[in-house]
Design a protein around this motif. Structure first.
Motif, PDB file in Angstrom:
ATOM      1  N   UNK A  29       0.832  -1.208   0.000  1.00 49.57           N
ATOM      2  CA  UNK A  29       0.000   0.000   0.000  1.00 49.57           C
ATOM      3  C   UNK A  29       0.866   1.256   0.000  1.00 49.57           C
ATOM      4  N   UNK A  30       1.972   1.232   0.721  1.00 50.68           N
ATOM      5  CA  UNK A  30       2.887   2.379   0.740  1.00 50.68           C
ATOM      6  C   UNK A  30       3.495   2.642  -0.627  1.00 50.68           C
ATOM      7  N   UNK A  31       3.847   1.583  -1.340  1.00 47.67           N
ATOM      8  CA  UNK A  31       4.389   1.745  -2.689  1.00 47.67           C
ATOM      9  C   UNK A  31       3.314   2.282  -3.629  1.00 47.67           C
ATOM     10  N   UNK A  32       2.101   1.817  -3.491  1.00 46.70           N
ATOM     11  CA  UNK A  32       0.994   2.291  -4.320  1.00 46.70           C
ATOM     12  C   UNK A  32       0.774   3.797  -4.102  1.00 46.70           C
ATOM     13  N   UNK A  39       7.049  12.488  -7.107  1.00 48.78           N
ATOM     14  CA  UNK A  39       8.322  12.584  -6.402  1.00 48.78           C
ATOM     15  C   UNK A  39       9.396  11.854  -7.200  1.00 48.78           C
ATOM     16  N   UNK A  40      10.641  12.006  -6.774  1.00 51.77           N
ATOM     17  CA  UNK A  40      11.764  11.441  -7.529  1.00 51.77           C
ATOM     18  C   UNK A  40      11.678   9.916  -7.632  1.00 51.77           C
ATOM     19  N   UNK A  41      11.365   9.258  -6.525  1.00 51.60           N
ATOM     20  CA  UNK A  41      11.290   7.796  -6.542  1.00 51.60           C
ATOM     21  C   UNK A  41      10.202   7.314  -7.500  1.00 51.60           C
ATOM     22  N   UNK A  66      17.462   0.485 -11.219  1.00 51.38           N
ATOM     23  CA  UNK A  66      17.219   1.372 -10.090  1.00 51.38           C
ATOM     24  C   UNK A  66      18.005   0.901  -8.868  1.00 51.38           C
ATOM     25  N   UNK A  67      17.982  -0.404  -8.613  1.00 48.78           N
ATOM     26  CA  UNK A  67      18.730  -0.952  -7.471  1.00 48.78           C
ATOM     27  C   UNK A  67      20.234  -0.767  -7.651  1.00 48.78           C
ATOM     28  N   UNK A  68      20.731  -0.993  -8.861  1.00 43.12           N
ATOM     29  CA  UNK A  68      22.163  -0.821  -9.125  1.00 43.12           C
ATOM     30  C   UNK A  68      22.588   0.632  -8.968  1.00 43.12           C
ATOM     31  N   UNK A  69      21.751   1.562  -9.427  1.00 42.77           N
ATOM     32  CA  UNK A  69      22.048   2.995  -9.271  1.00 42.77           C
ATOM     33  C   UNK A  69      22.077   3.388  -7.807  1.00 42.77           C
ATOM     34  N   UNK A  70      21.162   2.826  -7.029  1.00 49.06           N
ATOM     35  CA  UNK A  70      21.105   3.133  -5.588  1.00 49.06           C
ATOM     36  C   UNK A  70      22.334   2.600  -4.870  1.00 49.06           C
ATOM     37  N   UNK A  71      22.849   1.461  -5.301  1.00 47.03           N
ATOM     38  CA  UNK A  71      24.054   0.895  -4.683  1.00 47.03           C
ATOM     39  C   UNK A  71      25.273   1.740  -5.001  1.00 47.03           C
ATOM     40  N   UNK A  72      25.315   2.314  -6.176  1.00 50.67           N
ATOM     41  CA  UNK A  72      26.465   3.108  -6.609  1.00 50.67           C
ATOM     42  C   UNK A  72      26.545   4.453  -5.914  1.00 50.67           C
ATOM     43  N   UNK A  73      25.455   4.909  -5.325  1.00 53.75           N
ATOM     44  CA  UNK A  73      25.448   6.225  -4.687  1.00 53.75           C
ATOM     45  C   UNK A  73      25.941   6.167  -3.284  1.00 53.75           C
TER      46      UNK A  73
END
Length: 73
Positions: A29-32, A39-41, A66-73
């Motif tokens: 529900x939070x993701x929905x 927003x950015x996400x 998206x997950x790979x980009x988040x790991x790189x930051x």
């Protein structure tokens, strides 16, 4: 093994809303609610969204980026 290969092996090519929410440590529900906002996400995850009938699914290839980009930051 790449992130995309791991996701496809575990969930398949398309992830359900519940699977996607689990990956991002959110409730379904939070993701929905997040996707309904501006927003950015939400803007990053919307290209992964696919509707098949009434079901909302997400492409594993885009989610892995998206997950790979988040790991790189």
């Amino acid at each position: 093994m790449t992130t995309e290969e791991i996701l496809i092996q575990r969930y398949g090519v398309l992830l359900s809303l519940r699977d996607c929410a689990e990956l991002f440590c959110r409730s379904a529900e939070g993701l929905r609610v997040t996707l309904a906002g501006n927003n950015e996400f939400a803007n990053r995850i919307r290209p992964a969204k696919v509707k098949i009938g009434r079901r909302v699914l997400f492409k594993a290839s885009v989610i892995s980026q998206i997950l790979d980009d988040a790991q790189g930051q």
